[in-house]
Design a protein around this motif. Structure first.
Motif, PDB file in Angstrom:
ATOM      1  N   MET A   1       0.840  -1.175   0.000  1.00 12.74           N
ATOM      2  CA  MET A   1       0.000   0.000   0.000  1.00 12.74           C
ATOM      3  C   MET A   1       0.881   1.233   0.000  1.00 12.74           C
TER       4      MET A   1
ATOM      5  N   PRO B   1      -3.869   0.617  -2.996  1.00 13.65           N
ATOM      6  CA  PRO B   1      -3.090  -0.593  -3.270  1.00 13.65           C
ATOM      7  C   PRO B   1      -1.987  -0.243  -4.268  1.00 13.65           C
TER       8      PRO B   1
ATOM      9  N   LYS C   1       5.309   4.644   1.662  1.00 11.95           N
ATOM     10  CA  LYS C   1       4.859   3.267   1.883  1.00 11.95           C
ATOM     11  C   LYS C   1       4.076   3.182   3.187  1.00 11.95           C
TER      12      LYS C   1
ATOM     13  N   ASP D   1       2.621   0.462   5.978  1.00 12.48           N
ATOM     14  CA  ASP D   1       2.792  -0.906   6.441  1.00 12.48           C
ATOM     15  C   ASP D   1       1.465  -1.615   6.690  1.00 12.48           C
ATOM     16  N   GLU D   2       0.503  -0.896   7.209  1.00 11.49           N
ATOM     17  CA  GLU D   2      -0.757  -1.547   7.594  1.00 11.49           C
ATOM     18  C   GLU D   2      -1.891  -0.542   7.559  1.00 11.49           C
TER      19      GLU D   2
ATOM     20  N   GLU E   1     -11.021  -5.159   9.512  1.00  8.08           N
ATOM     21  CA  GLU E   1     -10.348  -5.650   8.311  1.00  8.08           C
ATOM     22  C   GLU E   1      -8.956  -5.020   8.255  1.00  8.08           C
ATOM     23  N   ARG E   2      -8.009  -5.764   7.718  1.00  8.61           N
ATOM     24  CA  ARG E   2      -6.620  -5.285   7.647  1.00  8.61           C
ATOM     25  C   ARG E   2      -6.085  -5.338   6.230  1.00  8.61           C
ATOM     26  N   GLY E   3      -5.051  -4.558   6.005  1.00  7.88           N
ATOM     27  CA  GLY E   3      -4.391  -4.553   4.716  1.00  7.88           C
ATOM     28  C   GLY E   3      -5.222  -3.875   3.643  1.00  7.88           C
ATOM     29  N   PRO E   4      -4.998  -4.239   2.374  1.00 15.14           N
ATOM     30  CA  PRO E   4      -5.732  -3.612   1.270  1.00 15.14           C
ATOM     31  C   PRO E   4      -7.245  -3.744   1.374  1.00 15.14           C
TER      32      PRO E   4
END
Length: 112
Positions: free
Chosen positions: A1, A66, A95, A97-98, A106-109
């Motif tokens: 991300m 993303p 950048k 990280d999370e 929900e986590r990430g992308p």
């Protein structure tokens, strides 16, 4: 991300928003800001007096995307915000990280 931060001219906001939406950007945060770059502002006259305007109005757009959508978003900003003149703005990429969506964790992308 990747976090995309774009500082643009206020008059270009609608064109940039439309271009980003066309590329599939689903969310963004927009701030009214003031600042200057190399141009260091300008001089104006008001009621016969001269004064320096050194903090110019700008718009800051922030979004976390993303990685596969970053290039398209940057191209959309460059195409819609650029005039070729001093003061068009800047784009910063960082950048991430999370990301976590507070509502359902929900986590990430998926959280974007």
């Amino acid at each position: 991300m990747t976090k995309v931060e774009a500082i643009i001219q206020p008059a270009k906001l609608e064109a940039v928003k439309e271009a980003l939406i066309e590329t599939g950007v689903e969310g963004m945060t927009i701030f009214d800001i003031r600042g200057h770059g190399r141009q260091k502002g300008h001089t104006e006259h008001y009621r016969g007096r001269e004064y320096t305007v050194d903090l110019l109005p700008k718009i800051k757009i922030e979004m976390v995307l993303p990685d596969e959508r970053v290039d398209a978003a940057v191209e959309a900003i460059l195409r819609s915000a650029g005039s070729g003149k001093i003061g068009d703005g800047k784009i910063f990429l960082s950048k991430i990280d999370e990301a976590i969506r507070i509502r359902n964790q929900e986590r990430g992308p998926a959280a974007l």
